[in-house]
Design an enzyme around this catalytic site. Structure first.
Site, short mmCIF file in Angstrom:
data_model
loop_
_atom_site.label_atom_id
_atom_site.label_comp_id
_atom_site.label_asym_id
_atom_site.label_seq_id
_atom_site.Cartn_x
_atom_site.Cartn_y
_atom_site.Cartn_z
N ASP A 1 -3.70 2.25 -9.99
CA ASP A 1 -4.84 2.38 -9.55
C ASP A 1 -5.95 2.20 -10.55
O ASP A 1 -6.95 2.20 -10.21
CB ASP A 1 -4.74 3.86 -8.78
CG ASP A 1 -4.16 4.09 -7.41
OD1 ASP A 1 -3.98 2.97 -6.76
OD2 ASP A 1 -3.54 4.91 -7.37
N HIS B 1 7.27 13.27 -4.95
CA HIS B 1 6.77 13.53 -3.67
C HIS B 1 7.92 13.22 -2.54
O HIS B 1 7.96 11.96 -2.32
CB HIS B 1 5.43 13.02 -3.47
CG HIS B 1 4.82 13.50 -2.25
ND1 HIS B 1 3.53 13.03 -1.76
CD2 HIS B 1 4.99 14.40 -1.33
CE1 HIS B 1 3.08 13.60 -0.70
NE2 HIS B 1 4.24 14.45 -0.44
N HIS C 1 8.41 8.95 -2.81
CA HIS C 1 7.57 8.20 -3.81
C HIS C 1 7.05 8.88 -5.16
O HIS C 1 7.31 10.36 -4.86
CB HIS C 1 6.08 7.56 -3.34
CG HIS C 1 5.31 8.62 -2.76
ND1 HIS C 1 5.46 9.19 -1.59
CD2 HIS C 1 4.11 8.89 -3.20
CE1 HIS C 1 4.42 9.98 -1.40
NE2 HIS C 1 3.60 9.89 -2.23
N GLY D 1 -12.89 4.47 -11.34
CA GLY D 1 -14.19 4.76 -11.46
C GLY D 1 -14.74 3.96 -10.09
O GLY D 1 -15.72 4.48 -9.38
N ALA E 1 1.33 1.05 -6.76
CA ALA E 1 0.05 0.84 -7.07
C ALA E 1 -0.39 1.37 -8.53
O ALA E 1 -0.16 2.34 -8.80
CB ALA E 1 -0.86 1.43 -5.99
N HIS F 1 4.08 9.88 -8.17
CA HIS F 1 2.76 9.42 -8.59
C HIS F 1 2.80 9.79 -10.31
O HIS F 1 3.06 10.97 -10.69
CB HIS F 1 1.72 10.57 -8.20
CG HIS F 1 1.54 10.50 -6.45
ND1 HIS F 1 0.43 9.74 -6.12
CD2 HIS F 1 2.35 10.84 -5.73
CE1 HIS F 1 0.76 9.74 -4.60
NE2 HIS F 1 1.89 10.45 -4.59
N ASN G 1 -5.04 5.14 1.00
CA ASN G 1 -4.84 6.33 1.94
C ASN G 1 -4.88 7.51 1.14
O ASN G 1 -5.17 8.63 1.65
CB ASN G 1 -3.62 6.06 2.46
CG ASN G 1 -2.37 5.90 1.43
OD1 ASN G 1 -2.28 4.89 0.60
ND2 ASN G 1 -1.19 6.76 1.18
N TYR G 2 -4.77 7.40 -0.36
CA TYR G 2 -5.02 8.63 -0.97
C TYR G 2 -6.30 8.99 -1.64
O TYR G 2 -7.03 7.98 -1.70
CB TYR G 2 -3.83 8.58 -2.28
CG TYR G 2 -2.59 9.22 -2.04
CD1 TYR G 2 -2.46 10.70 -2.09
CD2 TYR G 2 -1.60 8.45 -1.69
CE1 TYR G 2 -1.26 11.19 -1.90
CE2 TYR G 2 -0.21 9.06 -1.20
CZ TYR G 2 -0.10 10.64 -1.59
OH TYR G 2 1.05 11.03 -1.34
#
Length: 658
Positions: free
Chosen positions: A306, A601, A440, A313, A304, A442, A389-390
């Site tokens: 993001d 993670h 995963h 935003g 993703a 980030h 989900n985050y």
């Protein structure tokens, strides 16, 4: 605290300006010629040229004209359009149509895709094979499709949809993933292209709720030993707010917001002996990507972006006193747009407050117990975005010693899959029976347009080097600090090195402190990681910025996002890899430093059913920017001003009294 109406060139668009922008575009002849429904992807301030902003602020020049930048998607032919509109006249200034790109996905089209898949007979048939017949209890999660060189990626705007069972309206769907079933949807046509079924895996049965009732049922009751904690500032907070401009002690800055990047900090400076000295023209999140490490058919595409695929935003949450923020709070509202170009207001999107941060500086003379202690107070400017989900919190911290920090708080719910009974996942961790939380990473990239005491800066790399045994190191403990200037973009691609404690300083060669060295700010890296995806993988091509921790480029207004303007379904190579291929000069220039930091993670059972906050970030610290500790003028704590007095438990010899 003073709150005044105030306008600056970098203020985000208001709801009125968004309405005017939409009206101007809809009234133009070009809009009428677009095919099919037209979605307004983003409407935001078209930031003025830096020179114009600084001329207005520093020399009293005319205020730059306010303009809006809009990205449109025409669903009929899938074309993308970039429109710049003059807000004073309502005229369309420019209209460009970049070819072969996909803008970020908006909520409306994702919701349509989810409704389509849930009700589609082919998808329902795949669910029925798994004994699922209550289709209203199915939660569809639409992911941007990525880019894998597949034929259907050409000419289609795609989402890959996976399913979860949501037993009731308040239940956590992430506890019940439907493994192996993926629906491919054309988002322009809202059409199901196909359903792939890779085999039946039982849906994990155990609930994953984390509301109050679930907590009581799971733990036996809520804690009753937490004493009340209140923060009070009887005289009010120490900052002054005028519109989006803030003064706090010696700091001066502007709070910005965009639908893609969310919270930004603009024109950050520090008042030193009556002069506001520039440090950071703009600091903003440039891109983030979350590559998952499970190669299974339900998860391999989960990479993703993001910002570029969803919009941080756009996903910003309304913050609540006592929950997200504590103390004497000032809130900034934000405004984004929906798919029809209407303004959508996000109340309390940004929170600002002061907080105690422990000891600022201290020394107690061990022989006598005499000394001085000062407590640290910091200013916090923060926002949260809920993306799938985050939940991500983005926090800027300003300190009384001239230091700056940025921190991301990661929380929310793990992305999950299912495994067969008795199976231990190879690419994840069991967090409940049959429930796999995939490994995963980030990655975040910050765009730091640093102007350290002016716009002509150089980045120097600093390393600590052990001296070899010999006359210069007779006892084996000697080491020295070496630095080198990064002169070109190819030299400016750098990564961390623990062996040399490597860091970077942004120096102004034209301004020296009283000891004869250039003034500087130091980038102090925090926790970080290296990507584990293979160099030729899809995610590494599309997110090339994660290959290095530091990139340095000359300032260009149009270079804003580390993975390029349109990472959605992009084959890769855009953004920083493309720009730096020119190997431009970065010596003594107006520079942008791009810092990439990654959170590695490997989930834990303790991360389930909701994840405690994990943090990652970096600091910027003054180096020779001040003549001495700039926090010497902090007064002793009040009312406990006797904390600098001798310790009654310490005698003149410094030994503890019996």
């Amino acid at each position: 605290m003073q709150r005044l109406s105030h306008t600056t060139p970098l203020d985000p668009l208001t709801a009125t300006e968004i309405v005017a922008t939409t009206a101007a575009i809809r009234g133009s002849g070009r809009f009428a010629s677009l095919e099919g429904r037209v979605r307004f992807i983003t409407i935001e301030l078209y930031e003025p040229e830096k020179e114009a902003v600084l001329a207005h602020a520093e020399a009293g020049g005319p205020a730059p004209a306010r303009e809006a930048f809009t990205v449109l998607l025409a669903q009929g032919d899938g074309s993308t359009h970039e429109v710049v509109t003059a807000l004073d006249s309502g005229e369309v200034i420019s209209w460009e149509s970049p070819q072969g790109v996909q803008p970020l996905a908006v909520v409306a089209e994702l919701a349509q895709a989810e409704d389509l898949v849930r009700a589609h007979p082919e998808f329902q048939a795949a669910l029925a094979k798994r004994g699922i017949s209550e289709f209203d209890a199915i939660q569809i999660d639409a992911w941007p499709a990525g880019y894998y060189g597949e034929p259907e990626e050409q000419g289609h705007r795609l989402a890959r949809c996976v399913a979860f069972v949501k037993p009731g309206p308040g239940d956590s769907e992430w506890a019940h993933p439907v493994e192996g079933v993926i629906a491919l949807v054309d988002l322009n046509k809202i059409e199901l292209l196909r359903v792939d079924d890779h085999g039946i895996v039982p849906v994990p049965p155990e609930p994953g709720n984390f509301d109050v009732e679930a907590a009581i049922a799971t733990t036996g009751g809520l804690r009753d030993d937490i004493a009340p904690l209140e923060i009070s500032q009887p005289d009010g907070p120490g900052f002054t707010v005028e519109g989006n401009s803030v003064t706090w002690q010696r700091w001066r800055f502007h709070v910005g917001f965009t639908p893609r990047a969310g919270l930004t900090i603009n024109r950050l400076g520090y008042e030193d002996q009556g002069q506001v000295r520039s440090i950071l023209y703009q600091g903003s999140l440039s891109e983030m990507v979350v590559p998952y490490g499970d190669p299974g058919p339900t998860h391999y595409f989960k990479n993703a972006f993001d910002l570029g695929e969803n919009g941080v935003g756009i996903a910003a949450s309304t913050l609540r006193l006592g929950c997200d923020c504590l103390g004497e709070i000032h809130y900034f509202d934000a405004v984004v747009n929906d798919a029809d170009g209407n303004p959508v207001e996000i109340p309390n999107a940004i929170c600002m407050h002061e907080e105690d941060h422990g000891v600022l500086w201290r020394h107690i003379e061990w022989r006598t117990g005499d000394g001085e202690v000062r407590r640290s107070r910091r200013l916090v400017i923060s926002s949260f975005s809920a993306i799938g989900n985050y939940d991500y919190g983005f926090f800027w911290y300003l300190y009384q010693d001239g230091s700056i920090a940025f921190e991301v708080k990661l929380t929310g719910v793990l992305s999950t899959g299912a495994v067969n009974p008795g199976e231990r996942p190879r690419h994840g961790v069991l967090v409940a029976p049959g429930l796999n939380a995939m490994v995963h990473q980030h990655y975040f990239n910050m765009r730091l347009d640093l102007d350290v005491d002016g716009r002509s800066n150089t980045v120097e790399e600093v390393e600590s080097v052990s001296l070899p045994p010999g006359a210069e190191n007779p006892h084996g403990g000697a080491w020295e600090v070496k630095r080198r200037a990064l002169r070109s973009e190819s030299e400016g691609r750098r990564s961390l090195d623990l062996a040399s404690a490597r860091y970077w300083e942004i120096v102004n060669p034209g301004v020296c402190h009283r000891l004869g060295e250039p003034v500087a700010y130091r980038l102090v890296p925090g926790n970080n990681a290296r990507p584990l995806a293979q160099p030729d993988s899809s995610v590494m091509k599309r997110a090339g910025f994660i290959a290095d921790h530091v990139w340095v480029t000359p300032y260009r207004r149009e270079e804003r996002y580390a993975a390029g303007d349109y990472p959605n379904q992009h084959p890769g190579g855009a953004g920083l890899p493309e720009w730096t291929a020119a190997d431009r000069d970065i010596d003594n220039r107006d520079l942008v430093l791009w810092y990439t930091f990654g959170h590695h993670h490997v989930p834990r059972p303790e991360d389930w059913p909701v994840m405690p906050v994990a943090t990652i970030g970096f600091s910027l610290k003054p180096v020779g920017f001040f003549e001495r500790n700039p926090a010497l003028d902090i007064p002793p704590p009040h009312p406990n001003e006797d904390c600098h007095a001798p310790d009654p438990g310490v005698g003149e010899s410094g030994t503890e009294r019996e």
